[in-house]
Design an enzyme around this catalytic site. Structure first.
Site, PDB file in Angstrom:
ATOM      1  N   CYS A 173      37.976  45.123  29.043  1.00 38.82           N
ATOM      2  CA  CYS A 173      38.517  44.129  29.976  1.00 38.82           C
ATOM      3  C   CYS A 173      37.891  42.798  29.606  1.00 38.82           C
ATOM      4  O   CYS A 173      36.676  42.621  29.737  1.00 38.82           O
ATOM      5  CB  CYS A 173      38.173  44.517  31.419  1.00 38.82           C
ATOM      6  SG  CYS A 173      38.676  43.289  32.640  1.00 38.82           S
ATOM      7  N   CYS A 186      45.379  37.470  29.377  1.00 34.80           N
ATOM      8  CA  CYS A 186      44.645  38.654  28.957  1.00 34.80           C
ATOM      9  C   CYS A 186      43.784  38.240  27.784  1.00 34.80           C
ATOM     10  O   CYS A 186      44.297  37.838  26.740  1.00 34.80           O
ATOM     11  CB  CYS A 186      45.606  39.767  28.549  1.00 34.80           C
ATOM     12  SG  CYS A 186      44.740  41.181  27.855  1.00 34.80           S
TER      13      CYS A 186
END
Lengths: 277, 277
Positions: free
Chosen positions: B215, B82
């Site tokens: 994101c 991530c």
């Protein structure tokens, strides 16, 4: 900058950021409350419970008890009382050794409330008397209309008995309540399903908020209405989406009983807090 | 029970519970991750970042760097990497004196990543190379169809250029992307609006999640596509709903740059933690 302590807690899913500020050193701005309650950029919560000595704040409600519950909604606005929040507040005082679990008074913007810890570990708070509305209201659910019992605790509630709370459907929009003049300041709506004598299940739409996991005054309104509908149990169990509450009634006085959970205890990071404090 | 330390942090609104467990003493079950990430009954976050020494875990990916980012989604499932979480992870290591701000390697399920702190206080993470899809995809927005650029970073993205990201409307449902065989495992969809040379704004629908505030791989996919559409800036600024990211490209290698915020640092309450740990 000094360290700012914060805790996170909840009562039946109604969650709060606790801000111990015994000596009244924090100026709690709207922006700081909103930052603390932001669920992504802050800690996250329905509101902030600032714990302050009554002697250390100018709030006119901070009287009649050693500690004042300075309760703010997530947008920073002041709120009167919260039956779920005050239990968490009381647990904090007990765990810090600042109040006796046998019982304590807490000053709130809704007046002084008495809270005690039960042998179960739950906390019980005196919620005062409920006052019924002397007229039948009507609540629209989908395209059906149900009679509703109006009651003030002291905030306004319309209690609707249904066969199944799931049948009430989504409650993201406020149900229509009529006649409008009964509740000029809006109304919280509870849908109640009977499970057994002394035991009901409810869902609630809180005015200005939407469907919530729990509502302390809503549970009191429901228990009050259940008893007036022929259930003579002194203690009513009220299952809410966020857990289980009990409401006892003695000489017209309601006591709300439920869990008080503290999840974590820590301090704000200095960099983050510097923007707000 | 021993004390369990937790922190809350975020990168452009992508938020995490950090769980320092350097010596691998915590068995992180799905139930515990879900409890920590629950926004009402727990701390709240998109996921958990467990900080563990590679030598103290059996995970086969925990190799090639001193620390392993054991990243779990809010439902407990393991996640690869991530781009927002690893910056928060790196900041934690730096602030604890466990890694140098000049640069560190971190082992993840997506391989070893290099992270460094910039003079601005932002963190930069090497995201590897992007690989374009050799076909034009099509994305339906409302009743309009737009051409989309497919790219793997290495997870799949479909990048759509629009005149205004607000015109993409609500993204609570997954946009339809065709032909389906291009993205057999589903696809994240980015809508991109050009602001100025080297500066775009984006909104993203993450597969299986919905619209999100940010994101990291999506920002990389967008920057890669922007450069292939004729913007020759080495550094692309990508505004996401949760803040601002930058993506630099050198010799095909992408570096994601953005804030890493730690909000609070504390310990779980023993009563609460006892149910999970």
């Amino acid at each position: 900058m000094r360290e700012v302590r914060v805790l996170k807690g909840h009562g039946t899913g109604n969650d709060f950021v606790l801000l111990p500020d015994l000596d009244g050193e924090v100026e709690l701005t709207d922006a700081m409350v909103a930052a603390l309650c932001d669920r992504r950029f802050g800690i996250g919560g329905n509101g902030v419970l600032r714990v302050v000595r009554s002697s250390a704040t100018d709030d006119p409600s901070a009287t009649g008890a050693e500690f004042f519950m300075d309760y703010r909604n997530a947008d920073g606005s002041s709120a009167q009382m919260c039956g779920n929040g005050i239990r968490v507040f009381a647990r904090f005082l007990v765990e810090e050794g600042l109040a006796s679990p046998e019982g304590m008074d807490i000053a709130t913007r809704g007046g002084v409330r008495h809270v005690r810890r039960l042998p179960t570990g739950e906390y019980a708070v005196g919620m005062g008397q409920a006052r019924g509305v002397d007229a039948v209201a009507s609540v629209m659910v989908g395209n059906r209309s149900y009679p509703a019992i109006g009651v003030h605790v002291p905030n306004p509630h319309a209690v609707v008995f249904v066969t199944s709370v799931s049948a009430a459907g989504p409650l993201d929009r406020a149900p229509e309540v009529s006649p409008e003049h009964l509740f000029p300041e809006g109304v919280n709506v509870e849908f109640v399903e009977r499970i057994a004598p002394g035991h009901v299940r409810m869902r609630v739409h809180e005015r200005g908020v939407g469907e919530t996991l729990s509502c302390g005054t809503g549970a009191c309104a429901v228990a009050w209405a259940v008893r007036r509908q022929g259930d003579d149990a002194m203690r009513i169990r009220v299952d809410v989406p966020g857990g289980t509450l009990h409401v006892e009634e003695r000489d017209g006085e309601l006591e709300l009983i439920g869990p008080a959970v503290i999840v974590a205890d820590g301090t704000l990071e200095a960099d983050w807090a510097a923007a707000w404090i």
